[in-house]
Design an enzyme around this catalytic site. Structure first.
Site, PDB file in Angstrom:
ATOM      1  N   THR A   1      43.437  15.699  10.978  1.00  0.00           N
ATOM      2  CA  THR A   1      44.747  16.264  10.675  1.00  0.00           C
ATOM      3  C   THR A   1      45.735  15.110  10.673  1.00  0.00           C
ATOM      4  O   THR A   1      45.521  14.130  11.374  1.00  0.00           O
ATOM      5  CB  THR A   1      45.183  17.265  11.771  1.00  0.00           C
ATOM      6  OG1 THR A   1      44.222  18.308  11.871  1.00  0.00           O
ATOM      7  CG2 THR A   1      46.550  17.863  11.487  1.00  0.00           C
TER       8      THR A   1
ATOM      9  N   ARG B   1      39.235  30.876   6.952  1.00  0.00           N
ATOM     10  CA  ARG B   1      39.619  30.358   8.266  1.00  0.00           C
ATOM     11  C   ARG B   1      40.928  29.574   8.188  1.00  0.00           C
ATOM     12  O   ARG B   1      41.168  28.790   7.281  1.00  0.00           O
ATOM     13  CB  ARG B   1      38.516  29.458   8.813  1.00  0.00           C
ATOM     14  CG  ARG B   1      38.789  28.870  10.206  1.00  0.00           C
ATOM     15  CD  ARG B   1      39.345  27.481  10.161  1.00  0.00           C
ATOM     16  NE  ARG B   1      39.409  26.862  11.493  1.00  0.00           N
ATOM     17  CZ  ARG B   1      39.955  25.684  11.731  1.00  0.00           C
ATOM     18  NH1 ARG B   1      40.489  24.981  10.742  1.00  0.00           N
ATOM     19  NH2 ARG B   1      39.981  25.180  12.959  1.00  0.00           N
TER      20      ARG B   1
ATOM     21  N   SER C   1      39.970  14.737   5.225  1.00  0.00           N
ATOM     22  CA  SER C   1      40.346  15.818   6.129  1.00  0.00           C
ATOM     23  C   SER C   1      41.758  16.338   5.860  1.00  0.00           C
ATOM     24  O   SER C   1      42.229  17.220   6.555  1.00  0.00           O
ATOM     25  CB  SER C   1      40.240  15.341   7.580  1.00  0.00           C
ATOM     26  OG  SER C   1      41.081  14.226   7.795  1.00  0.00           O
TER      27      SER C   1
ATOM     28  N   THR D   1      46.653  19.512   6.927  1.00  0.00           N
ATOM     29  CA  THR D   1      45.198  19.370   7.061  1.00  0.00           C
ATOM     30  C   THR D   1      44.476  20.175   5.991  1.00  0.00           C
ATOM     31  O   THR D   1      45.030  21.121   5.420  1.00  0.00           O
ATOM     32  CB  THR D   1      44.732  19.854   8.455  1.00  0.00           C
ATOM     33  OG1 THR D   1      43.356  19.553   8.620  1.00  0.00           O
ATOM     34  CG2 THR D   1      44.937  21.352   8.603  1.00  0.00           C
TER      35      THR D   1
ATOM     36  N   THR E   1      45.694  17.674  17.001  1.00  0.00           N
ATOM     37  CA  THR E   1      44.575  17.475  16.097  1.00  0.00           C
ATOM     38  C   THR E   1      43.303  17.929  16.803  1.00  0.00           C
ATOM     39  O   THR E   1      43.306  18.167  18.005  1.00  0.00           O
ATOM     40  CB  THR E   1      44.453  16.005  15.662  1.00  0.00           C
ATOM     41  OG1 THR E   1      43.454  15.881  14.649  1.00  0.00           O
ATOM     42  CG2 THR E   1      44.090  15.112  16.835  1.00  0.00           C
ATOM     43  N   GLY E   2      42.227  18.054  16.052  1.00  0.00           N
ATOM     44  CA  GLY E   2      40.962  18.450  16.669  1.00  0.00           C
ATOM     45  C   GLY E   2      40.569  19.874  16.318  1.00  0.00           C
ATOM     46  O   GLY E   2      40.962  20.404  15.271  1.00  0.00           O
TER      47      GLY E   2
END
Length: 254
Positions: A115, A143, A13, A133, A166-167
């Site tokens: 991340t 994106r 990631s 990330t 994060t997320g």
């Protein structure tokens, strides 16, 4: 501290070995901010191992905050960074498997995190931070998430504190979570309280049943806190006295 994670092919990631977008292109985002309020960021960067280091060069060597895409790569090459293939055998194998259905599903905690965010307090009491990330797996080409955006994925105010996220970046972007947390600390909230309020802001506004957003924060005293929507978010605290992994509290519990 961020660079080893970017270079780790087992972490899919961040950086090398990161999962690509739906076109099969690995694109990287990162930002950095220091105690004097200086900041640098790169978005949609390709073929460069360490986007956090390129972001630092943007901060230190240019009058800008954000460089993107081909321009960011050109700048990186001019600064002496090498062009590398960021795909690994494992990430290529997983991408070929994904192509059989080609459905985009933002999955909570696909790994321990998606991340790397870092907050640092030096011996003189000054704060800085960084965030890096490869973004959500199999995203639309082009994106960009919250991680390279100052105030969303990262914010540092040396008078108050710092926060990182994060997320699912779209939720962080739409609530400017890291900036919100620092401002909550400015108003007297502890890092833990500020993280909880920022997460609940997301939950109050959006359907968060199946998504993850997590925050960590630290103030000038070295006090820290973390909170997430879903269980499973962990973070590490390292100092001269400790090096310990904590499981963050969450709104939804397993």
């Amino acid at each position: 501290a961020i660079m080893p994670v970017e270079a780790d092919p087992k972490d899919m990631s961040v950086g090398y070995g990161g999962r690509p977008d739906r076109e099969g292109v690995v694109t990287l985002d990162a930002c950095i901010m220091d105690s004097e309020g200086n900041a640098g960021s790169v978005t949609f960067l390709q073929d460069i191992m360490h986007p956090i280091s390129v972001a630092r060069k943007v901060m230190e060597e240019t009058p800008h905050v954000i460089l993107s895409g081909d321009g960011a790569k050109q700048f990186a090459l001019e600064q002496g960074f090498d062009s590398v293939d960021l795909f690994t055998d494992q990430s290529r194998k997983e991408f070929k498997q994904w192509l059989k259905e080609a459905k985009y599903r933002p999955v909570s905690n696909i790994e321990n995190h998606d991340t790397i965010g870092l907050l640092a307090l030096d011996k003189e009491g000054h704060l800085s931070g960084g965030c890096s990330t490869s973004g959500m797996a199999y995203k639309l080409h082009g994106r960009v998430g919250d991680s390279p955006i100052i105030g969303a994925g990262l914010f540092v105010d040396d008078e108050i504190g710092a926060a990182t996220a994060t997320g699912v970046g779209e939720m962080v972007l739409k609530t400017l979570g890291s900036f919100l947390i620092v401002e909550l600390m400015r108003s007297g909230k502890s890092p833990q309280e500020a993280c909880e309020i920022a997460v609940k802001r997301v939950i109050d506004k959006y359907d968060c049943k199946d998504i993850q957003v997590g925050y960590i924060a630290m103030n000038k005293k070295g006090e820290f806190g973390a909170y997430a929507i879903q269980a499973g978010f962990s973070y590490t605290v390292t100092s001269a006295k400790m090096n310990e992994i904590f499981k963050a509290k969450s709104f939804f519990t397993q």
